[in-house]
Design a protein around this motif. Sequence first.
Motif, PDB file in Angstrom:
ATOM      1  N   VAL A 119     -37.274 -16.464  26.659  1.00  0.00           N
ATOM      2  CA  VAL A 119     -36.887 -14.678  26.685  1.00  0.00           C
ATOM      3  C   VAL A 119     -38.372 -14.487  27.452  1.00  0.00           C
ATOM      4  O   VAL A 119     -39.096 -13.791  26.543  1.00  0.00           O
ATOM      5  CB  VAL A 119     -36.240 -13.838  25.494  1.00  0.00           C
ATOM      6  CG1 VAL A 119     -35.711 -12.189  26.086  1.00  0.00           C
ATOM      7  CG2 VAL A 119     -35.739 -15.177  25.292  1.00  0.00           C
ATOM      8  N   ALA A 120     -37.927 -13.697  28.646  1.00  0.00           N
ATOM      9  CA  ALA A 120     -39.610 -13.020  29.286  1.00  0.00           C
ATOM     10  C   ALA A 120     -38.881 -11.487  29.844  1.00  0.00           C
ATOM     11  O   ALA A 120     -39.199 -11.787  30.509  1.00  0.00           O
ATOM     12  CB  ALA A 120     -40.435 -13.653  30.377  1.00  0.00           C
ATOM     13  N   GLY A 121     -39.801 -10.602  28.765  1.00  0.00           N
ATOM     14  CA  GLY A 121     -40.092  -9.507  29.067  1.00  0.00           C
ATOM     15  C   GLY A 121     -38.552  -8.597  28.418  1.00  0.00           C
ATOM     16  O   GLY A 121     -37.810  -9.333  27.684  1.00  0.00           O
ATOM     17  N   ARG A 122     -38.587  -7.591  28.058  1.00  0.00           N
ATOM     18  CA  ARG A 122     -37.593  -6.453  27.549  1.00  0.00           C
ATOM     19  C   ARG A 122     -35.956  -6.668  27.812  1.00  0.00           C
ATOM     20  O   ARG A 122     -36.016  -7.566  28.973  1.00  0.00           O
ATOM     21  CB  ARG A 122     -38.039  -4.860  27.632  1.00  0.00           C
ATOM     22  CG  ARG A 122     -38.116  -4.678  29.109  1.00  0.00           C
ATOM     23  CD  ARG A 122     -38.558  -3.161  29.617  1.00  0.00           C
ATOM     24  NE  ARG A 122     -38.552  -3.180  30.802  1.00  0.00           N
ATOM     25  CZ  ARG A 122     -39.276  -2.823  32.158  1.00  0.00           C
ATOM     26  NH1 ARG A 122     -40.121  -3.958  30.927  1.00  0.00           N
ATOM     27  NH2 ARG A 122     -39.166  -2.995  33.229  1.00  0.00           N
ATOM     28  N   VAL A 123     -35.402  -7.020  26.686  1.00  0.00           N
ATOM     29  CA  VAL A 123     -34.408  -7.156  26.533  1.00  0.00           C
ATOM     30  C   VAL A 123     -33.388  -5.041  26.662  1.00  0.00           C
ATOM     31  O   VAL A 123     -33.823  -5.454  25.615  1.00  0.00           O
ATOM     32  CB  VAL A 123     -33.060  -8.125  25.822  1.00  0.00           C
ATOM     33  CG1 VAL A 123     -32.492  -8.298  25.646  1.00  0.00           C
ATOM     34  CG2 VAL A 123     -34.452  -9.130  25.778  1.00  0.00           C
ATOM     35  N   SER A 124     -32.518  -5.387  27.721  1.00  0.00           N
ATOM     36  CA  SER A 124     -31.725  -3.958  27.527  1.00  0.00           C
ATOM     37  C   SER A 124     -30.468  -3.277  26.636  1.00  0.00           C
ATOM     38  O   SER A 124     -30.154  -5.263  27.060  1.00  0.00           O
ATOM     39  CB  SER A 124     -31.660  -3.340  28.727  1.00  0.00           C
ATOM     40  OG  SER A 124     -30.351  -4.416  29.023  1.00  0.00           O
ATOM     41  N   GLN A 125     -30.038  -3.163  26.264  1.00  0.00           N
ATOM     42  CA  GLN A 125     -29.180  -3.339  25.636  1.00  0.00           C
ATOM     43  C   GLN A 125     -27.301  -3.457  26.400  1.00  0.00           C
ATOM     44  O   GLN A 125     -26.863  -4.539  25.333  1.00  0.00           O
ATOM     45  CB  GLN A 125     -27.702  -2.342  24.808  1.00  0.00           C
ATOM     46  CG  GLN A 125     -29.259  -1.754  24.052  1.00  0.00           C
ATOM     47  CD  GLN A 125     -29.307  -2.016  22.253  1.00  0.00           C
ATOM     48  OE1 GLN A 125     -28.759  -3.017  22.452  1.00  0.00           O
ATOM     49  NE2 GLN A 125     -29.963  -1.595  21.543  1.00  0.00           N
ATOM     50  N   LYS A 126     -27.841  -3.319  27.719  1.00  0.00           N
ATOM     51  CA  LYS A 126     -26.173  -3.750  28.252  1.00  0.00           C
ATOM     52  C   LYS A 126     -27.424  -5.708  28.584  1.00  0.00           C
ATOM     53  O   LYS A 126     -26.064  -5.931  28.774  1.00  0.00           O
ATOM     54  CB  LYS A 126     -26.969  -3.397  30.109  1.00  0.00           C
ATOM     55  CG  LYS A 126     -25.565  -3.315  31.038  1.00  0.00           C
ATOM     56  CD  LYS A 126     -26.192  -2.421  31.858  1.00  0.00           C
ATOM     57  CE  LYS A 126     -24.017  -1.994  32.440  1.00  0.00           C
ATOM     58  NZ  LYS A 126     -24.570  -1.047  33.452  1.00  0.00           N
ATOM     59  N   MET A 127     -28.372  -6.458  29.198  1.00  0.00           N
ATOM     60  CA  MET A 127     -28.388  -7.580  29.239  1.00  0.00           C
ATOM     61  C   MET A 127     -28.010  -8.263  27.915  1.00  0.00           C
ATOM     62  O   MET A 127     -27.595  -9.789  27.469  1.00  0.00           O
ATOM     63  CB  MET A 127     -29.394  -8.044  29.647  1.00  0.00           C
ATOM     64  CG  MET A 127     -30.236  -8.673  30.037  1.00  0.00           C
ATOM     65  SD  MET A 127     -29.002  -9.842  31.231  1.00  0.00           S
ATOM     66  CE  MET A 127     -29.590  -9.024  32.860  1.00  0.00           C
ATOM     67  N   ALA A 128     -28.535  -7.298  26.857  1.00  0.00           N
ATOM     68  CA  ALA A 128     -27.957  -8.929  26.062  1.00  0.00           C
ATOM     69  C   ALA A 128     -26.588  -9.407  25.053  1.00  0.00           C
ATOM     70  O   ALA A 128     -26.824 -10.319  24.899  1.00  0.00           O
ATOM     71  CB  ALA A 128     -27.894  -7.250  24.348  1.00  0.00           C
ATOM     72  N   PRO A 129     -25.502  -8.753  25.362  1.00  0.00           N
ATOM     73  CA  PRO A 129     -24.665  -9.396  25.711  1.00  0.00           C
ATOM     74  C   PRO A 129     -24.615 -11.089  26.795  1.00  0.00           C
ATOM     75  O   PRO A 129     -24.029 -11.770  26.084  1.00  0.00           O
ATOM     76  CB  PRO A 129     -23.693  -8.925  25.883  1.00  0.00           C
ATOM     77  CG  PRO A 129     -23.382  -7.845  25.711  1.00  0.00           C
ATOM     78  CD  PRO A 129     -25.177  -7.319  25.177  1.00  0.00           C
ATOM     79  N   VAL A 130     -25.374 -10.761  27.815  1.00  0.00           N
ATOM     80  CA  VAL A 130     -25.350 -11.501  28.826  1.00  0.00           C
ATOM     81  C   VAL A 130     -26.565 -13.153  28.177  1.00  0.00           C
ATOM     82  O   VAL A 130     -26.092 -13.974  28.158  1.00  0.00           O
ATOM     83  CB  VAL A 130     -25.603 -11.329  30.024  1.00  0.00           C
ATOM     84  CG1 VAL A 130     -26.242 -12.438  31.283  1.00  0.00           C
ATOM     85  CG2 VAL A 130     -24.980  -9.807  30.499  1.00  0.00           C
ATOM     86  N   LEU A 131     -27.588 -12.514  27.370  1.00  0.00           N
ATOM     87  CA  LEU A 131     -28.088 -13.142  26.697  1.00  0.00           C
ATOM     88  C   LEU A 131     -28.215 -13.887  25.538  1.00  0.00           C
ATOM     89  O   LEU A 131     -27.561 -15.197  25.807  1.00  0.00           O
ATOM     90  CB  LEU A 131     -29.683 -12.862  26.210  1.00  0.00           C
ATOM     91  CG  LEU A 131     -31.184 -12.884  25.900  1.00  0.00           C
ATOM     92  CD1 LEU A 131     -32.038 -12.291  26.015  1.00  0.00           C
ATOM     93  CD2 LEU A 131     -30.276 -13.080  24.411  1.00  0.00           C
ATOM     94  N   ARG A 132     -26.922 -13.598  24.604  1.00  0.00           N
ATOM     95  CA  ARG A 132     -26.190 -14.488  24.067  1.00  0.00           C
ATOM     96  C   ARG A 132     -25.254 -15.295  24.302  1.00  0.00           C
ATOM     97  O   ARG A 132     -24.724 -16.298  24.101  1.00  0.00           O
ATOM     98  CB  ARG A 132     -25.185 -13.164  23.065  1.00  0.00           C
ATOM     99  CG  ARG A 132     -24.695 -13.716  21.832  1.00  0.00           C
ATOM    100  CD  ARG A 132     -25.644 -15.117  20.586  1.00  0.00           C
ATOM    101  NE  ARG A 132     -24.915 -15.785  19.963  1.00  0.00           N
ATOM    102  CZ  ARG A 132     -25.703 -16.168  18.962  1.00  0.00           C
ATOM    103  NH1 ARG A 132     -26.769 -15.763  18.251  1.00  0.00           N
ATOM    104  NH2 ARG A 132     -25.084 -17.285  18.204  1.00  0.00           N
ATOM    105  N   GLN A 133     -24.664 -14.755  25.406  1.00  0.00           N
ATOM    106  CA  GLN A 133     -23.403 -16.144  26.054  1.00  0.00           C
ATOM    107  C   GLN A 133     -24.274 -16.967  26.061  1.00  0.00           C
ATOM    108  O   GLN A 133     -23.943 -18.025  26.621  1.00  0.00           O
ATOM    109  CB  GLN A 133     -23.137 -15.237  27.504  1.00  0.00           C
ATOM    110  CG  GLN A 133     -21.640 -16.067  27.636  1.00  0.00           C
ATOM    111  CD  GLN A 133     -21.120 -15.189  29.189  1.00  0.00           C
ATOM    112  OE1 GLN A 133     -21.741 -14.146  29.286  1.00  0.00           O
ATOM    113  NE2 GLN A 133     -19.439 -15.986  29.030  1.00  0.00           N
ATOM    114  N   ILE A 134     -25.599 -16.851  27.460  1.00  0.00           N
ATOM    115  CA  ILE A 134     -26.370 -17.833  28.175  1.00  0.00           C
ATOM    116  C   ILE A 134     -26.838 -18.794  26.746  1.00  0.00           C
ATOM    117  O   ILE A 134     -26.931 -19.814  26.944  1.00  0.00           O
ATOM    118  CB  ILE A 134     -27.350 -17.467  28.981  1.00  0.00           C
ATOM    119  CG1 ILE A 134     -26.655 -16.804  29.991  1.00  0.00           C
ATOM    120  CG2 ILE A 134     -27.920 -19.243  28.875  1.00  0.00           C
ATOM    121  CD1 ILE A 134     -27.150 -16.688  30.582  1.00  0.00           C
TER     122      ILE A 134
END
Length: 193
Positions: free
Chosen positions: A78-93
Motif C-alpha cells: 500500500v503505497a500512499g494515502r488511503v481515502s475513505q472512498k478507496m478503503a472498501p476497494v482496498l479491503r476487497q482486493i
Amino acid sequence: MGMDFDTNGLEVIEHGVITAKLEDVIKWARTRSMWPATFGLACCAIEMMGTGGAHYDLARFGMEVFRASPRQADLMIVAGRVSQKMAPVLRQIYDQMMEPKWVISMGVCASSGGMFNNYAIVQGVDQIVPVDVYAPGCPPGPETLIHSIGTLHAKIEDGELFRRRVENGGGAGIEVTQLDGQRAPQPLTLGRS
C-alpha cells in the motif's frame, strides 16, 4: 555398535536440498516467489515503481512482475494515502488475494495518515487490512522498500511472522528503519573547474 535411531545421524549432515525439511523448503519458496499487487495511491507509488526498474531490480527477489489481478498476488504494497472512498476497494482486493498473504504499508501517509489529518483520509491502513511491515518515510525510497521486503522475507523464513500474527491477531506489525541513501543537493558549478 548400531546407530542410535533417535538421532538418525542427521545432525552431522549439512543442511541441503535433499536433507531439508519440507517446511523449510516451503518457507524458502514463498519468499522467492512473491507476487506483489499493484496498489499505488500517491507519490509513494512512484518510488515503488522505481524499485521495480533496472537500477534496483526486484527480479533478483523473484518479484519482477507486479500483478494486476489480486487472485495472482500474495503481497500488497500500500503505497500512499488511503481515502475513505478507496478503503472498501482496498479491503476487497485484500480479501481476493490468495493465502498466505502479506501487506507492506509504504510511507507515513499509508501508515498513519501523515500530514492529511482530516475526515477524508484513513489514519492508518492497519484499520482496513492487517499490516506486516511498516516502511517509514515521506516518501520512502527504493532502498527502504527493498529493506522492508528483505525483512518480510527473513521473518517468513524463520517462522516469526506467523508467530507474531497469532500474538497480534492480525498483521505482524514490524517496523523497519529508513534506508534511503538520499543525500543533500550538491552545489551547481558552471563553467570550468
